[in-house]
Design a protein around this motif. Sequence first.
Motif, PDB file in Angstrom:
ATOM      1  N   LYS A 150      12.541  -7.318   5.272  1.00  0.00           N
ATOM      2  CA  LYS A 150      13.917  -7.553   4.852  1.00  0.00           C
ATOM      3  C   LYS A 150      14.112  -6.948   3.464  1.00  0.00           C
ATOM      4  O   LYS A 150      13.319  -7.181   2.559  1.00  0.00           O
ATOM      5  N   TRP A 151      15.179  -6.153   3.311  1.00  0.00           N
ATOM      6  CA  TRP A 151      15.507  -5.556   2.032  1.00  0.00           C
ATOM      7  C   TRP A 151      16.087  -6.602   1.071  1.00  0.00           C
ATOM      8  O   TRP A 151      16.527  -7.662   1.496  1.00  0.00           O
ATOM      9  N   GLY A 152      16.112  -6.255  -0.203  1.00  0.00           N
ATOM     10  CA  GLY A 152      16.825  -7.054  -1.186  1.00  0.00           C
ATOM     11  C   GLY A 152      15.911  -7.915  -2.039  1.00  0.00           C
ATOM     12  O   GLY A 152      14.745  -8.145  -1.703  1.00  0.00           O
TER      13      GLY A 152
ATOM     14  N   ASP B 121      13.129   1.758 -13.478  1.00  0.00           N
ATOM     15  CA  ASP B 121      12.661   0.372 -13.587  1.00  0.00           C
ATOM     16  C   ASP B 121      13.003  -0.406 -12.317  1.00  0.00           C
ATOM     17  O   ASP B 121      12.268  -1.307 -11.909  1.00  0.00           O
ATOM     18  N   PHE B 122      14.121  -0.043 -11.697  1.00  0.00           N
ATOM     19  CA  PHE B 122      14.563  -0.732 -10.484  1.00  0.00           C
ATOM     20  C   PHE B 122      13.573  -0.454  -9.349  1.00  0.00           C
ATOM     21  O   PHE B 122      13.146   0.676  -9.134  1.00  0.00           O
ATOM     22  N   LYS B 123      13.247  -1.505  -8.598  1.00  0.00           N
ATOM     23  CA  LYS B 123      12.324  -1.391  -7.477  1.00  0.00           C
ATOM     24  C   LYS B 123      13.101  -1.135  -6.184  1.00  0.00           C
ATOM     25  O   LYS B 123      14.009  -1.895  -5.844  1.00  0.00           O
ATOM     26  N   TRP B 124      12.714  -0.097  -5.480  1.00  0.00           N
ATOM     27  CA  TRP B 124      13.490   0.356  -4.326  1.00  0.00           C
ATOM     28  C   TRP B 124      13.632  -0.701  -3.248  1.00  0.00           C
ATOM     29  O   TRP B 124      14.637  -0.749  -2.536  1.00  0.00           O
ATOM     30  N   TRP B 125      12.643  -1.584  -3.090  1.00  0.00           N
ATOM     31  CA  TRP B 125      12.709  -2.590  -2.022  1.00  0.00           C
ATOM     32  C   TRP B 125      13.757  -3.673  -2.319  1.00  0.00           C
ATOM     33  O   TRP B 125      14.086  -4.456  -1.434  1.00  0.00           O
ATOM     34  N   ASN B 126      14.274  -3.690  -3.542  1.00  0.00           N
ATOM     35  CA  ASN B 126      15.312  -4.665  -3.890  1.00  0.00           C
ATOM     36  C   ASN B 126      16.726  -4.171  -3.588  1.00  0.00           C
ATOM     37  O   ASN B 126      17.707  -4.874  -3.877  1.00  0.00           O
ATOM     38  N   ILE B 127      16.844  -2.978  -3.013  1.00  0.00           N
ATOM     39  CA  ILE B 127      18.165  -2.485  -2.627  1.00  0.00           C
ATOM     40  C   ILE B 127      18.741  -3.363  -1.524  1.00  0.00           C
ATOM     41  O   ILE B 127      18.050  -3.749  -0.584  1.00  0.00           O
ATOM     42  N   GLU B 128      20.012  -3.679  -1.651  1.00  0.00           N
ATOM     43  CA  GLU B 128      20.709  -4.447  -0.617  1.00  0.00           C
ATOM     44  C   GLU B 128      21.207  -3.474   0.451  1.00  0.00           C
ATOM     45  O   GLU B 128      22.061  -2.639   0.200  1.00  0.00           O
ATOM     46  N   MET B 129      20.636  -3.572   1.623  1.00  0.00           N
ATOM     47  CA  MET B 129      21.019  -2.670   2.717  1.00  0.00           C
ATOM     48  C   MET B 129      22.061  -3.333   3.617  1.00  0.00           C
ATOM     49  O   MET B 129      22.090  -4.531   3.767  1.00  0.00           O
TER      50      MET B 129
END
Length: 675
Positions: free
Chosen positions: A154-156, A667-675
């Motif tokens: 799960k993303w985000g 700095d932002f982590k790609w897996w925290n993107i809200e898809m």
Amino acid sequence: MTRDLLSPAHTGCLQDFSSRYTRTCRLDAEQVQSLLYVLGTTLKANLNRSAPPKTKYFSVKCTDNVQYIISPLPQASSYLSPVRLKDNSVLLITMKEASTQENDNKLSVWYYAANKKVLDKAILHLTAVDISLDVDADRDGFVEKNNPNKNAWKWGPRGHGAVVLVNCDSETLYRRKPDYKRERILKSSDVKDMSPMVLRTKGPPKLPEGYKLVLHISQSDGENIRVFITSGERYPLVLNSEVLSKEIPYLGTDEIMFYVEGVSFPDKDFDGLVHINLSLLEPIGEGIPETPIFTDTVVFRVAPWIMTPNTLEPVEVFVCSTKDNYKFLSSMQSLVDRCGYKLNICYEYMNRGDRWMQDELEFGYIDSPHHSFPVVLDSPRNGKLDDFPYDVLLGPDFGYVTRVPSRKDVSSLDSFGNLEVSPPVTVNGKHYPLGRIIIGVAFPTASKGRNMTKMVQNFLWAQTVQEPIALYSDWLEVGHVDEFMSFVPAKDRKGFRLLLASPDAGYKLFKNLQNDGHGDAMLFEEIPDQDSISVNEILDDKQLQAENNYVQSCIDWNRDVLKRELGLDDEDIIDLPILFKLLEYRGQYRAAAYYPDMVNLIVLGRNLGIPKPFGPQVNGVCALEQEMVSLMGNLGLTCTFIDDFASYHKLLGEVHCGSNVRRAPFDFKWWNIEM
């Protein structure tokens, strides 16, 4: 609707029966059964199926470590007496703790006739083991015990699922090649590029006779990952595309460490998700295959390749040294030194006269909760610089990836001056925290236009986290988006400005010069062996103006696309005064910069390295430089003009084309993107 009844001796444990893994088991009144139970699962026994003829009632007895529920719910008055047997009577069984030895727990079911006389009993000897295949499912850098979400992605920021890196660096420079192409781990340091996975077991010293633990993956997953096991100071290969299952030793109460390695990046036919399974197999009889009685599954997502925009901090700059670019090289060295970064020079023995560092490669990186490293994407252009990314950049903690289409499919648009990325943007409420990739293609209605090859486009789209935008760039002779656009940092608005080449802005500047009495001011006066031309002559050239009207319409098309796809306003865009000319080749007319193209610049923090335009001199100052300094100065940026006329501009390239910058990751982590 039926209700379940918890045995009164084990109240308070109802939640133990809600496990996701329920297994049907048999009761046998004719012989004692031995069963291996996995903690966290539920055993389900059909009582009517195993009952002797004429059975009307039953009761259950068990040791303290065993819990059970009778379904459907008996009458409350039956708690301490035999329960009436129904057609759908079911016994649900769990256990609280792992066993210390084999068959150390027991459950028995007693069967009664109508007069409550005992007819028979079924005895179940139970051995409980705790088995958990664990990964860093909460993405905090540590492998937690039995995360309930380890089998899904799960993303985000509130998401879950483990991350695995493609092990595309090379821990050794001897016989250099990406580590995932090696048959074994050469150095223990290589495991930091992999994701840890832990098998945790608890129970008796050994499994009952014939039981096995097997680690297994699908054929498709075997093409995208490999799994290694820790064995002392060695890391034997366990699973890959040729070995899809492997028996794993059961060590009682202990842990076994595995390392998972990515082999393939997400692409057209691979969404990046892989599954690894651990199954407990039960023996049936000699010559009969074992059957799985429990499977634990973990999910990984292969980390995408991520590009870095101009707004990120530079780390090092790359340029080529050729027999004719000493002046350019000296200016770049001075600029980079002044900015405090490192300049890497690719000398002629390696570049073989190919100066187009930007076109050969694109710098990016891959990231996971436990490790990250830069990865160079090698373009399919295959110029004389082709060996540089592999032979020089690939190394410890520096990865390499490429896509190799058929040579007949490769055009100038496959060079990576035609591959850019925006800073982070928000578009119609959707946030792109890592920006959006930008490529150039042919106009939608063109029947014979050049395009970036589909293989490269598929790769870029499959990375998911920087959704690409296609611009129209085939109108240019070289065909690269960096010939008419760039991004520079800004402290206000969206944190950046989009710079666009603008013939209209160029003509406006020249007309103002003419109106102010500077129509005789000359372009190219300082360039040896180059014919100079006055502002008046440029403005009188109707053919040149018609050509620039065409160019402006092409740029305006892209301007509208960029505004729409990046959520930009006109205030976020700066038009730079740049003219173009059309060149003819085999009946095709395409554009090139008339004078050095100032939009094709290098961004080093707050400092810009800009092609020296050699524009009209007014009071000893180049009017084009003065305009650029004014526009960029409003953003707090410093301009350094670099003479690239003979060594780059006349060859249809500029400063950006001849350089490349590796930048720090987000700095932002790609897996925290809200898809």
